[in-house]
Design an enzyme around this catalytic site. Structure first.
Site, PDB file in Angstrom:
ATOM      1  N   GLU A  55       0.856  -1.199   0.000  1.00  0.00           N
ATOM      2  CA  GLU A  55       0.000   0.000   0.000  1.00  0.00           C
ATOM      3  C   GLU A  55       0.890   1.247   0.000  1.00  0.00           C
ATOM      4  O   GLU A  55       1.900   1.293   0.694  1.00  0.00           O
ATOM      5  CB  GLU A  55      -0.887  -0.015   1.263  1.00  0.00           C
ATOM      6  CG  GLU A  55      -1.871   1.148   1.320  1.00  0.00           C
ATOM      7  CD  GLU A  55      -2.790   1.090   2.555  1.00  0.00           C
ATOM      8  OE1 GLU A  55      -2.390   0.513   3.581  1.00  0.00           O
ATOM      9  OE2 GLU A  55      -3.904   1.655   2.467  1.00  0.00           O
ATOM     10  N   LYS A 127      -9.960   1.644  -2.471  1.00  0.00           N
ATOM     11  CA  LYS A 127     -10.177   1.197  -1.086  1.00  0.00           C
ATOM     12  C   LYS A 127     -11.602   1.529  -0.663  1.00  0.00           C
ATOM     13  O   LYS A 127     -12.035   2.691  -0.725  1.00  0.00           O
ATOM     14  CB  LYS A 127      -9.159   1.878  -0.175  1.00  0.00           C
ATOM     15  CG  LYS A 127      -9.086   1.338   1.232  1.00  0.00           C
ATOM     16  CD  LYS A 127      -7.911   1.993   1.961  1.00  0.00           C
ATOM     17  CE  LYS A 127      -7.586   1.339   3.270  1.00  0.00           C
ATOM     18  NZ  LYS A 127      -6.373   1.912   3.877  1.00  0.00           N
ATOM     19  N   CYS A 169      -5.727  -3.145   2.548  1.00  0.00           N
ATOM     20  CA  CYS A 169      -5.452  -2.991   3.977  1.00  0.00           C
ATOM     21  C   CYS A 169      -6.707  -3.092   4.859  1.00  0.00           C
ATOM     22  O   CYS A 169      -7.207  -4.171   5.090  1.00  0.00           O
ATOM     23  CB  CYS A 169      -4.669  -1.703   4.218  1.00  0.00           C
ATOM     24  SG  CYS A 169      -3.776  -1.777   5.784  1.00  0.00           S
TER      25      CYS A 169
END
Ligand SMILES: NC(=O)CCC(=O)C(=O)O
Length: 300
Positions: A55, A127, A169
């Protein structure tokens, strides 16, 4: 119990690049180039099929820096570089994530791109769950101060290997993305999560979540972290890039610093796990709901 479909058609060799990104974007991109070159040329597990980055590999992981480092996709320099590297090395690149500037609405996203060996973008995940947390005496972080959230799950075809799902994440904490990716009709063999956990939540949950998503869905989970910038003043990533098999067993794990982690995903393990412990086929959608039909998933 019959296993209706083998979602991973052949063994897959993967190299995870655990690097530390600093404030100098050009230096970060040059480091990416060097690490990918070495991952390919120094592999001891045979030809690498997939290279994965962490990331925010081209910028600091900081709320007040995302806009400054953000690029348009696909015309930004990072997209172009990854495309060139994928075709140069004849490899898929799961391109970690970068801050993306969507100029149509002037929003910034935390976005992951995957390239095929021809250098074409085959997946784009924004995301979906922004990392907004506040742990007293631990960590406070609020991505939503500068980022906007994506609005779909992402599943794509990794060439003739089969399908994979992609999250970034904090997305790993929400099991629905992996559930939707692993079940019919998406039938993914793995979830890829570029991620930058930290030194508070990493020791608590990094391994636990990787194993949980793997065991719940009987898939591989592949997590690529930045290295820890010991002595640096910014965000301290946890490191420990990780590959977990469908039984929940860790098959490869990095340390804290910069390194290249290699792993082979064995095509036999997934059908063996699913036929031995057939939870994948024993779900009771007459008792509870399946999230798959109502999850918005990218087109395959
Ligand atoms: N970059 C992130 O989304 C961090 C997520 C994290 O550390 C967590 O605990 O979740």
């Amino acid at each position: 119990m019959p296993v209706p479909k083998i979602p991973l058609a052949r063994n897959l060799n993967i190299a995870l690049i655990q690097l530390i990104a600093g404030a100098d974007k050009a230096a970060n991109l040059s480091k990416v180039t060097q690490f990918i070159d070495s991952a390919i040329t120094k592999s001891k597990i045979g030809k690498i099929d997939v290279v994965m980055l962490p990331e925010c590999f081209n910028s600091p992981y900081a709320v007040d820096k995302f806009r400054e480092y953000a690029e348009e996709i696909p015309n930004g320099e990072t997209s172009r570089l990854l495309s060139e590297l994928a075709s140069k090395h004849d490899v898929f690149i799961v391109g970690g994530s970068i801050p993306e500037h969507d100029t149509l609405n002037d929003k910034i996203f935390n976005t992951s791109l995957t390239f095929n060996p021809l250098g074409q973008i085959i997946a784009k995940h924004r995301k979906t769950h922004l990392f907004d947390i506040d742990i007293p005496n631990g960590i406070t972080f609020k991505e939503s101060e500068t980022l906007s959230a994506g609005d779909k799950a992402t599943v794509f075809k990794l060439g003739d290997f089969g399908n994979v799902g992609l999250g970034i994440c904090y997305d790993i904490r929400f099991p629905e993305l992996a559930m939707a990716a692993s079940r019919a009709p998406n039938n993914s063999f793995a979830m890829f999560y570029p991620g930058a956990f930290n030194t508070t939540t990493g020791p608590l949950h990094w391994h636990l979540l990787a194993k949980a998503r793997a065991v719940d869905n009987e898939i591989f989970t592949v997590l690529c972290s930045p290295g820890r910038d010991v002595g640096g003043s910014g965000y301290q990533a946890y490191g420990h890039s990780l590959v977990v098999d469908p039984y929940g067993k860790v098959i490869a794990e990095a340390g804290e610093g910069e390194e290249i982690l290699y792993a082979q995903l064995d095509k036999e393990i997934l059908p063996a796990a699913r036929s031995g412990i057939p939870v994948h086929y024993q779900r009771r959608f007459d008792v509870y709901e399946d999230v798959t039909p109502t999850t918005k998933v990218s087109d395959l």
